[in-house]
Design an enzyme around this catalytic site. Sequence first.
Site, short mmCIF file in Angstrom:
data_model
loop_
_atom_site.label_atom_id
_atom_site.label_comp_id
_atom_site.label_asym_id
_atom_site.label_seq_id
_atom_site.Cartn_x
_atom_site.Cartn_y
_atom_site.Cartn_z
N TYR A 55 -78.03 38.08 -4.50
CA TYR A 55 -79.19 38.94 -4.43
C TYR A 55 -80.26 38.39 -5.76
O TYR A 55 -79.74 38.61 -6.82
CB TYR A 55 -79.05 40.41 -4.38
CG TYR A 55 -79.38 40.90 -3.18
CD1 TYR A 55 -80.85 40.79 -2.56
CD2 TYR A 55 -78.38 41.25 -2.08
CE1 TYR A 55 -80.92 41.41 -1.33
CE2 TYR A 55 -78.59 41.48 -0.75
CZ TYR A 55 -80.05 41.68 -0.59
OH TYR A 55 -80.47 42.26 0.63
N GLU A 57 -83.66 39.81 -6.12
CA GLU A 57 -84.99 40.54 -6.09
C GLU A 57 -85.70 40.60 -7.39
O GLU A 57 -85.00 40.97 -8.40
CB GLU A 57 -84.73 42.09 -5.61
CG GLU A 57 -84.55 42.20 -4.08
CD GLU A 57 -84.25 43.61 -3.49
OE1 GLU A 57 -84.13 44.56 -4.33
OE2 GLU A 57 -84.14 43.57 -2.13
N ASP A 201 -104.06 26.65 4.97
CA ASP A 201 -102.92 26.70 5.58
C ASP A 201 -102.48 25.32 5.83
O ASP A 201 -102.70 24.81 6.82
CB ASP A 201 -102.65 27.61 6.67
CG ASP A 201 -101.12 27.69 7.29
OD1 ASP A 201 -100.26 26.89 6.71
OD2 ASP A 201 -100.98 28.47 8.23
N THR A 228 -95.67 25.61 4.93
CA THR A 228 -94.22 25.57 5.08
C THR A 228 -93.66 24.35 4.34
O THR A 228 -94.24 23.63 4.19
CB THR A 228 -93.92 25.70 6.54
OG1 THR A 228 -94.62 24.35 6.92
CG2 THR A 228 -94.45 26.68 7.32
N LYS A 231 -91.53 21.06 8.18
CA LYS A 231 -92.61 19.99 8.53
C LYS A 231 -92.64 18.77 7.79
O LYS A 231 -91.84 18.07 7.29
CB LYS A 231 -93.81 21.02 8.96
CG LYS A 231 -93.61 22.13 9.68
CD LYS A 231 -94.87 22.93 10.10
CE LYS A 231 -94.43 24.18 10.82
NZ LYS A 231 -95.48 25.01 10.85
N ARG A 237 -86.58 25.29 5.90
CA ARG A 237 -87.32 26.22 6.40
C ARG A 237 -87.62 27.27 5.50
O ARG A 237 -86.94 28.31 5.04
CB ARG A 237 -86.82 26.81 7.47
CG ARG A 237 -86.18 26.04 8.67
CD ARG A 237 -86.06 26.41 10.07
NE ARG A 237 -86.93 26.73 10.87
CZ ARG A 237 -87.75 25.70 11.39
NH1 ARG A 237 -86.74 24.53 11.51
NH2 ARG A 237 -88.64 25.63 12.40
C1 LIG Z 1 -95.77 26.33 11.38
C2 LIG Z 1 -96.72 27.00 10.91
C3 LIG Z 1 -96.85 28.40 10.35
C4 LIG Z 1 -95.70 29.23 10.58
O1 LIG Z 1 -94.56 28.86 10.14
P1 LIG Z 1 -93.18 29.56 10.71
O2 LIG Z 1 -92.15 28.95 9.65
O3 LIG Z 1 -92.78 29.04 11.88
O4 LIG Z 1 -93.32 30.94 10.54
C5 LIG Z 1 -98.23 28.95 9.95
N1 LIG Z 1 -99.21 28.17 9.94
C6 LIG Z 1 -99.13 27.07 10.38
C7 LIG Z 1 -100.55 26.36 10.13
C8 LIG Z 1 -98.20 26.32 10.76
O5 LIG Z 1 -98.21 25.11 11.37
#
Ligand SMILES: *Cc1c(COP(=O)(O)O)cnc(C)c1O
Length: 427
Positions: A55, A57, A201, A228, A231, A237
């Site tokens: 933990y 926090e 994003d 993220t 990807k 993740r």
């Molecule tokens: C994949 C994605 C997310 C969300 O990610 P998660 O890990 O699935 O919650 C947010 N914004 C964009 C543009 C994404 O491609």
Amino acid sequence: MHTCLDLLAQSDSSLQEALVGEMRRQSTGIELIPSENYTYPEVLCLLGSVFTNKYAEGYPGRRYYGGQEFTDVIENMARERACAVFGAEHANVQPLSGSPMNQAVYLGLLEPGDTILAMDLSHGGHLTHGAPVSHMGKLFQFIRYKTDPATGAIDMDEVMSLAKKHRPKLVLTGYTSYPRDMDYAAFKAVADSVGALTMTDASHYAGMVAGGAMMNPFDAGFDVVTTTSHKSLRGPRGGIILCRKDLAARIDKSVFPGLQGGPHMNVIAAIAYTMKRAAEPAFREYAAHVVSNAKALAARLMELGADLITGGTDNHMLVMNTQTTYGINGREAEEALDAAGITVNKQIVPDDPNPPLRPSGIRVGTPAATTRGMGNSDMTQLADWMHEILQHPNNTGRIAEIKRDVEHFCAQFPVPGIDMTDLDLNS
Ligand SMILES: *Cc1c(COP(=O)(O)O)cnc(C)c1O
């Protein structure tokens, strides 16, 4: 992975069987879902490490529990390396995934009811960019910009006029299904004209930004970049928020204690490793190769007559209208390709007349195939298979033959982290 399988063989053989099944699935098919990748073996190792026991926090140097000598080290490493990779002043590496990452930014920088200008969902925006079904869509007022029907590209004139009309507090760029880079300077000019903050994003394309194959929004003076860590970055993740120093305190408070509890320190260790790799010259080559593979795949598919949104790609993905090209919807296309071991995902296209579970297109991406070492000529072969399958989606005999060819082809490209000898277990 071997130890893990051995341990499960003793204590939970049904779980072991499912794990081996997934390893086999990932090895024998071609993964073309643009948001997926094969992570580093070191990431798998760190995710399964004892950092998961801890933990932590709070933030390095200011924690609510003792015993933080090593968690502070890894979180500082992850933050510093992320800042260096993206040229950012501050990084928060605690978001548990992409969705809470974006929620933390909205809730930290805005008030409920505030207006956000973001990309329309059917034109490529993400669920967390204000889908009516998402909690954020209910909490904030999202105004949506679209792409130009003639070119398929984002219509910057419309972005400007929507901003003037609705005076958003935040201009949000980024997407989950759009095959082009963006004009960040133009978005920044829109935001400045109404005094809004700027955020991108970059979840889908952060790997290409890190590797210099796509533009970096900070170069145009953006305030916040979220991504993220899975990807195109190839990490675990998780989520990373990058921002200007003067926004750091609001962002950090919003993540913890605003939205989350204890950070996942095993994930943060794996993010630190991912950022080390993203800074290496080999990652620049990888990022460029992801894009050249997407271009090669797009070029061959178009030669064969495919209708691609925007007529091509300059990132890691392409969006094909299967309805106009082959007269089948995205679900039928996804299923036919899946039967041959080629995994893509069905996708709504701009102003799609069809519902989301039977949309008009598919989304195809190259980050995972490139990680396996597939190159431009392999993309041509892949396009030929895809074309044949989509032309004759009901020819199950021929699709079964292609599946065998795909398996044979995949055997030349081992998946990092999967030892082929493990796959003989239970088979
Ligand atoms: C994949 C994605 C997310 C969300 O990610 P998660 O890990 O699935 O919650 C947010 N914004 C964009 C543009 C994404 O491609």
